[in-house]
Write a protein that holds these residues in place. Sequence first.
Motif, mmCIF file in Angstrom:
data_model
loop_
_atom_site.group_PDB
_atom_site.id
_atom_site.type_symbol
_atom_site.label_atom_id
_atom_site.label_comp_id
_atom_site.label_asym_id
_atom_site.label_seq_id
_atom_site.Cartn_x
_atom_site.Cartn_y
_atom_site.Cartn_z
ATOM 1 N N UNK A 286 43.107 34.028 -14.072
ATOM 2 C CA UNK A 286 41.751 33.736 -14.541
ATOM 3 C C UNK A 286 41.741 32.500 -15.438
ATOM 4 N N UNK A 287 42.832 32.253 -16.167
ATOM 5 C CA UNK A 287 42.911 31.060 -17.004
ATOM 6 C C UNK A 287 42.947 29.800 -16.146
ATOM 7 N N UNK A 288 43.627 29.866 -15.020
ATOM 8 C CA UNK A 288 43.680 28.729 -14.094
ATOM 9 C C UNK A 288 42.323 28.528 -13.439
ATOM 10 N N UNK A 289 41.689 29.632 -13.055
ATOM 11 C CA UNK A 289 40.357 29.544 -12.466
ATOM 12 C C UNK A 289 39.358 28.975 -13.461
ATOM 13 N N UNK A 290 39.487 29.344 -14.741
ATOM 14 C CA UNK A 290 38.577 28.840 -15.766
ATOM 15 C C UNK A 290 38.690 27.326 -15.905
ATOM 16 N N UNK A 291 39.905 26.800 -15.852
ATOM 17 C CA UNK A 291 40.092 25.347 -15.905
ATOM 18 C C UNK A 291 39.373 24.687 -14.724
ATOM 19 N N UNK B 282 41.747 17.876 -27.335
ATOM 20 C CA UNK B 282 41.343 19.014 -28.165
ATOM 21 C C UNK B 282 41.475 20.326 -27.377
ATOM 22 N N UNK B 283 41.096 20.309 -26.109
ATOM 23 C CA UNK B 283 41.191 21.512 -25.280
ATOM 24 C C UNK B 283 42.614 22.016 -25.142
ATOM 25 N N UNK B 284 43.569 21.093 -24.995
ATOM 26 C CA UNK B 284 44.968 21.506 -24.883
ATOM 27 C C UNK B 284 45.509 22.043 -26.200
ATOM 28 N N UNK B 285 45.066 21.456 -27.306
ATOM 29 C CA UNK B 285 45.476 21.966 -28.613
ATOM 30 C C UNK B 285 44.978 23.402 -28.793
ATOM 31 N N UNK B 286 43.734 23.668 -28.409
ATOM 32 C CA UNK B 286 43.194 25.022 -28.482
ATOM 33 C C UNK B 286 43.961 25.974 -27.562
ATOM 34 N N UNK C 108 40.686 33.953 -25.221
ATOM 35 C CA UNK C 108 40.764 32.661 -25.900
ATOM 36 C C UNK C 108 41.392 31.602 -24.994
ATOM 37 N N UNK C 109 42.408 31.996 -24.234
ATOM 38 C CA UNK C 109 43.045 31.041 -23.333
ATOM 39 C C UNK C 109 42.088 30.598 -22.231
ATOM 40 N N UNK C 110 41.338 31.540 -21.706
ATOM 41 C CA UNK C 110 40.343 31.205 -20.681
ATOM 42 C C UNK C 110 39.325 30.202 -21.236
ATOM 43 N N UNK C 111 38.827 30.447 -22.448
ATOM 44 C CA UNK C 111 37.850 29.539 -23.054
ATOM 45 C C UNK C 111 38.454 28.155 -23.281
ATOM 46 N N UNK C 112 39.693 28.112 -23.765
ATOM 47 C CA UNK C 112 40.339 26.827 -24.040
ATOM 48 C C UNK C 112 40.590 26.044 -22.761
ATOM 49 N N UNK C 113 40.999 26.751 -21.706
ATOM 50 C CA UNK C 113 41.241 26.053 -20.432
ATOM 51 C C UNK C 113 39.929 25.556 -19.831
ATOM 52 N N UNK C 114 38.861 26.306 -20.000
ATOM 53 C CA UNK C 114 37.554 25.849 -19.515
ATOM 54 C C UNK C 114 37.145 24.569 -20.228
ATOM 55 N N UNK C 115 37.303 24.527 -21.553
ATOM 56 C CA UNK C 115 36.965 23.326 -22.330
ATOM 57 C C UNK C 115 37.805 22.138 -21.861
ATOM 58 N N UNK C 116 39.099 22.375 -21.644
ATOM 59 C CA UNK C 116 39.975 21.301 -21.198
ATOM 60 C C UNK C 116 39.528 20.755 -19.845
#
Length: 402
Positions: free
Chosen positions: A55-60, A93-97, A106-114
């Motif tokens: 899901x983190x990959x899908x979010x990106x 910033x997205x990668x730092x998050x 949180x990882x899903x949100x950060x990958x989406x921002x990135x």
Amino acid sequence: MPSSFHTEPSRRQGNLALLALALGSFAIGTSEFASMGILQLFASTLGIDVPTATHAITAYALGVVIGAPLITLMAARLNRRTLLLCLMVLFTVGNLLSSQASDIVQLIAARFITGLAQGAYFGAGAVVASHIVGGERAGKAFSLVVSGLTIAMIVGSPLVTFLGQHLGWRSTYLCVTALGALALLALWAWTPKSGALRGNPVMREFAALAHVQVWMMMAVAALTVASIFAVYTFIGPWVTDSAGLPANQVPLALALFGLGMALGNIIGGRLADRYPYRGMLLGFGLALLVLVTLALVGRHPAVLMLALFGVGLTTMMAIPTIQVRLVRLAPGAPTLMGAMNMASLNLANALGAWAGGMSLAAGYGLPSTSWAGVALTASGLLLFAVGVRRVPATTAPATAQG
């Protein structure tokens, strides 16, 4: 060396600008593809299974799909240089998050921002590269920008995956954060300040989305390229569980996949400027053969490594042609078309990861991820055959402005 230049770039200045663009795409590619290499690592740390971790990959990928049109349209009037700098800040910033995420949400949100930055970056980068090398070589310009992404698959992704295996997966995203900061400095120093790179009125960009053929071509791209990610997302399990190799061979598999993509990108850039659709049809046709081979005999280590190289090579041959065709369909909005092409490719990322994950969750085993890729690419080719209007290669190329 001046930090910027206001006139047409000299060869040396142009080469530095192209290097900066490629460095940015190198950082982006390293971030995107390394996530797949460390999939098992952050799944274990966060206490989730591998299908959930995807899901983190899908979010990106969804971040790219949403950000490509949204950011491009919102920033339509910005100079392309300014846009590139803003996007690299967002990416960093997205990668730092991502490195600080304590749970999967949180990882899903950060990958989406990135991911929000990626599509618009490649769209604006393609315009700047076209300004440097000439609009008549749009395929070469796009392949130059994408070259950083393919090099990331050879060097960047395997390297930070190796670091993640030994120092923890958070170190992977911290390394990419540093790469993003370095790319930001290079873009600031070397990207030309030129009136030819000014933006367009938003309605001029938006009008391109009214063309049905643009959406058809994007759908073809999303379906056909999804096979890459149906396989690449699960490259770790392919190496360790299917072929029975140790985990330290995963970086080698990533590098071979990336090497195939780099070579395919070079071939595809040349084909795209010379032939209307040959690169796309040849690339995806051969990709089907490789995917079938992978599904049938990919458990053998040597076959697996060769097949991974082949999937990257054949599929990447097609992608520059897709970019050139989109720009020829909407020559007044090259930035948006570049962004939408990248959005299509990341929709392919989400679609491929989803299809592979669903086949695994259903208990069909790793070969089913390759069969899922076969079905997706074949569907895309069928849609192309029945729904896409042919655009001749002699259509006037888009200008650099956009």
